[in-house]
Scaffold this motif. Structure first.
Motif, mmCIF file in Angstrom:
data_model
loop_
_atom_site.group_PDB
_atom_site.id
_atom_site.type_symbol
_atom_site.label_atom_id
_atom_site.label_comp_id
_atom_site.label_asym_id
_atom_site.label_seq_id
_atom_site.Cartn_x
_atom_site.Cartn_y
_atom_site.Cartn_z
ATOM 1 N N SER A 47 85.564 76.067 153.354
ATOM 2 C CA SER A 47 84.310 76.258 152.615
ATOM 3 C C SER A 47 84.587 76.418 151.131
ATOM 4 C CB SER A 47 83.541 77.474 153.138
ATOM 5 O OG SER A 47 84.238 78.667 152.844
ATOM 6 N N ILE A 48 83.524 76.214 150.346
ATOM 7 C CA ILE A 48 83.586 76.362 148.889
ATOM 8 C C ILE A 48 82.426 77.243 148.470
ATOM 9 C CG2 ILE A 48 83.513 75.189 146.659
ATOM 10 C CD1 ILE A 48 84.372 72.630 148.139
ATOM 11 N N GLY A 49 82.727 78.289 147.718
ATOM 12 C CA GLY A 49 81.691 79.156 147.170
ATOM 13 C C GLY A 49 81.600 78.967 145.665
ATOM 14 N N GLY A 50 80.431 79.244 145.120
ATOM 15 C CA GLY A 50 80.249 79.200 143.675
ATOM 16 C C GLY A 50 79.679 77.899 143.135
ATOM 17 N N LEU A 51 79.329 76.971 144.015
ATOM 18 C CA LEU A 51 78.738 75.719 143.545
ATOM 19 C C LEU A 51 77.279 75.956 143.162
ATOM 20 C CD1 LEU A 51 80.043 73.133 146.173
ATOM 21 C CD2 LEU A 51 80.879 73.525 143.854
ATOM 22 N N GLY A 52 76.842 75.300 142.124
ATOM 23 C CA GLY A 52 75.432 75.350 141.744
ATOM 24 C C GLY A 52 74.622 74.421 142.627
ATOM 25 N N ARG A 53 73.410 74.137 142.223
ATOM 26 C CA ARG A 53 72.517 73.279 143.002
ATOM 27 C C ARG A 53 72.684 71.797 142.677
ATOM 28 N NH1 ARG A 53 70.137 74.495 147.171
ATOM 29 N NH2 ARG A 53 68.289 73.324 146.667
ATOM 30 N N GLU B 175 68.756 60.685 150.375
ATOM 31 C CA GLU B 175 69.626 60.817 149.196
ATOM 32 C C GLU B 175 70.683 61.885 149.410
ATOM 33 O OE1 GLU B 175 69.827 58.873 146.445
ATOM 34 O OE2 GLU B 175 68.394 57.632 147.538
ATOM 35 N N VAL B 176 70.306 63.024 149.971
ATOM 36 C CA VAL B 176 71.281 64.086 150.242
ATOM 37 C C VAL B 176 72.307 63.598 151.249
ATOM 38 C CG1 VAL B 176 71.600 66.386 151.252
ATOM 39 C CG2 VAL B 176 69.771 65.993 149.599
ATOM 40 N N GLY B 177 71.886 62.789 152.203
ATOM 41 C CA GLY B 177 72.791 62.239 153.203
ATOM 42 C C GLY B 177 73.847 61.311 152.615
ATOM 43 N N ARG B 178 73.619 60.784 151.418
ATOM 44 C CA ARG B 178 74.591 59.918 150.749
ATOM 45 C C ARG B 178 75.653 60.722 149.996
ATOM 46 N NH1 ARG B 178 72.243 56.689 146.534
ATOM 47 N NH2 ARG B 178 74.286 55.734 146.475
ATOM 48 N N LEU B 179 75.395 62.003 149.750
ATOM 49 C CA LEU B 179 76.318 62.822 148.956
ATOM 50 C C LEU B 179 77.632 63.067 149.678
ATOM 51 C CD1 LEU B 179 74.011 65.610 147.498
ATOM 52 C CD2 LEU B 179 74.938 63.615 146.307
ATOM 53 N N ARG B 180 78.730 63.007 148.919
ATOM 54 C CA ARG B 180 80.038 63.406 149.403
ATOM 55 C C ARG B 180 80.348 64.771 148.799
ATOM 56 N NH1 ARG B 180 83.188 58.936 146.517
ATOM 57 N NH2 ARG B 180 81.663 59.658 145.021
ATOM 58 N N LEU B 181 81.338 65.416 149.346
ATOM 59 C CA LEU B 181 81.728 66.728 148.833
ATOM 60 C C LEU B 181 82.110 66.639 147.356
ATOM 61 C CD1 LEU B 181 82.195 69.698 149.384
ATOM 62 C CD2 LEU B 181 84.476 69.120 150.224
ATOM 63 N N ILE B 182 82.820 65.595 146.965
ATOM 64 C CA ILE B 182 83.218 65.501 145.547
ATOM 65 C C ILE B 182 82.007 65.296 144.643
ATOM 66 C CG2 ILE B 182 85.579 64.770 145.996
ATOM 67 C CD1 ILE B 182 84.744 61.928 145.169
ATOM 68 N N ASP B 183 80.914 64.727 145.168
ATOM 69 C CA ASP B 183 79.695 64.599 144.373
ATOM 70 C C ASP B 183 79.090 65.971 144.090
ATOM 71 O OD1 ASP B 183 79.905 61.786 144.439
ATOM 72 O OD2 ASP B 183 78.811 61.709 146.345
ATOM 73 N N ARG B 184 79.255 66.919 145.014
ATOM 74 C CA ARG B 184 78.789 68.291 144.786
ATOM 75 C C ARG B 184 79.731 69.036 143.843
ATOM 76 N NH1 ARG B 184 75.769 71.221 144.595
ATOM 77 N NH2 ARG B 184 75.882 72.787 146.194
ATOM 78 N N LEU B 185 81.022 68.681 143.895
ATOM 79 C CA LEU B 185 82.016 69.381 143.075
ATOM 80 C C LEU B 185 82.020 68.922 141.619
ATOM 81 C CD1 LEU B 185 84.807 69.422 145.743
ATOM 82 C CD2 LEU B 185 83.994 71.451 144.529
ATOM 83 N N ARG B 186 81.790 67.649 141.372
ATOM 84 C CA ARG B 186 81.917 67.117 140.010
ATOM 85 C C ARG B 186 81.044 67.850 138.983
ATOM 86 N NH1 ARG B 186 80.744 61.348 141.118
ATOM 87 N NH2 ARG B 186 80.541 61.151 138.877
ATOM 88 N N PRO B 187 79.792 68.211 139.277
ATOM 89 C CA PRO B 187 79.012 68.963 138.279
ATOM 90 C C PRO B 187 79.490 70.408 138.092
ATOM 91 C CG PRO B 187 77.556 67.907 139.865
ATOM 92 C CD PRO B 187 78.955 67.772 140.380
ATOM 93 N N ALA B 188 80.325 70.900 138.997
ATOM 94 C CA ALA B 188 80.833 72.276 138.901
ATOM 95 C C ALA B 188 82.018 72.380 137.955
ATOM 96 C CB ALA B 188 81.218 72.781 140.290
#
Length: 190
Positions: A96-102, A37-50
């Motif tokens: 790099s991007i800092g400040g992203l949650g989990r 599942e983590v392997g399917r994540l894109r960077l924007i998927d990590r950014l959208r909840p932020a």
């Protein structure tokens, strides 16, 4: 009777071993599924909840941008740097991007409209606005001017004094700037 108790103990021990083995197998399957599942994540998927949180972006050339994440496009971010200053930051040259949650968004759940509002679309809106801009390039240098036109992978910038309006007499030159050279674009302060 003692023999029956011994056998019960033996079978209880075997059952406990089997249960432990099954639990370890299930845990390994869960870990494998999480990796998939983590392997399917894109960077924007990590950014959208932020969205609404404060993040820090680092680019080549020691370019750093930080602020409240206002919007996530498929290849760009809009940040509020404070004091009414917004920055359109590109994802491509990002280091790099800092400040992203989990948290992460479920992959491929953005709307069709969101997925199609790429960088060229955002830049065409800026070109229509005719605002003076400052572009910070990935080497740390800056360009001041007005975005005249936007191609598929570049923009044309009419360079002029910072904060000035685009007037034919004030234009120094028109530069073609590849998107790959741009880190961040800001509305120029007057």
């Amino acid at each position: 009777m003692a023999e029956a108790t011994r056998w019960q103990g033996l079978f209880a021990d075997l059952e406990a071993q089997a249960d432990a083995l099954a639990a370890a197998h299930r845990a390994a399957e869960v870990e494998d599924q999480v990796r998939i599942e983590v392997g399917r994540l894109r960077l924007i998927d990590r950014l959208r909840p932020a969205d609404g949180g404060t993040i820090r972006l680092m680019y080549p050339g020691a370019v750093v941008v930080s602020g409240e994440l206002l919007r996530v496009g498929p290849d760009w971010l809009l940040l509020d740097e404070g004091s009414g200053r917004d920055a359109l930051a590109l994802l491509t040259p990002l280091l790099s991007i800092g400040g992203l949650g989990r948290l992460a968004a479920v992959p491929d759940t953005e709307s069709i409209v969101e997925s199609r509002l790429g960088l060229a679309h955002a830049l065409r809106g800026i070109a229509r606005d005719r605002s003076a801009v400052r572009i910070e390039l990935i080497d740390g240098s800056t360009l001041d001017g007005t975005v005249d036109r936007v191609g598929r992978d570049f923009l044309e910038l009419a360079t002029h004094a910072p904060g000035e309006l685009r007037r034919r007499s004030e234009v120094r030159e028109v530069l073609a700037v590849p998107f790959s050279a741009v880190a961040v674009l800001r509305r120029a302060s007057g």
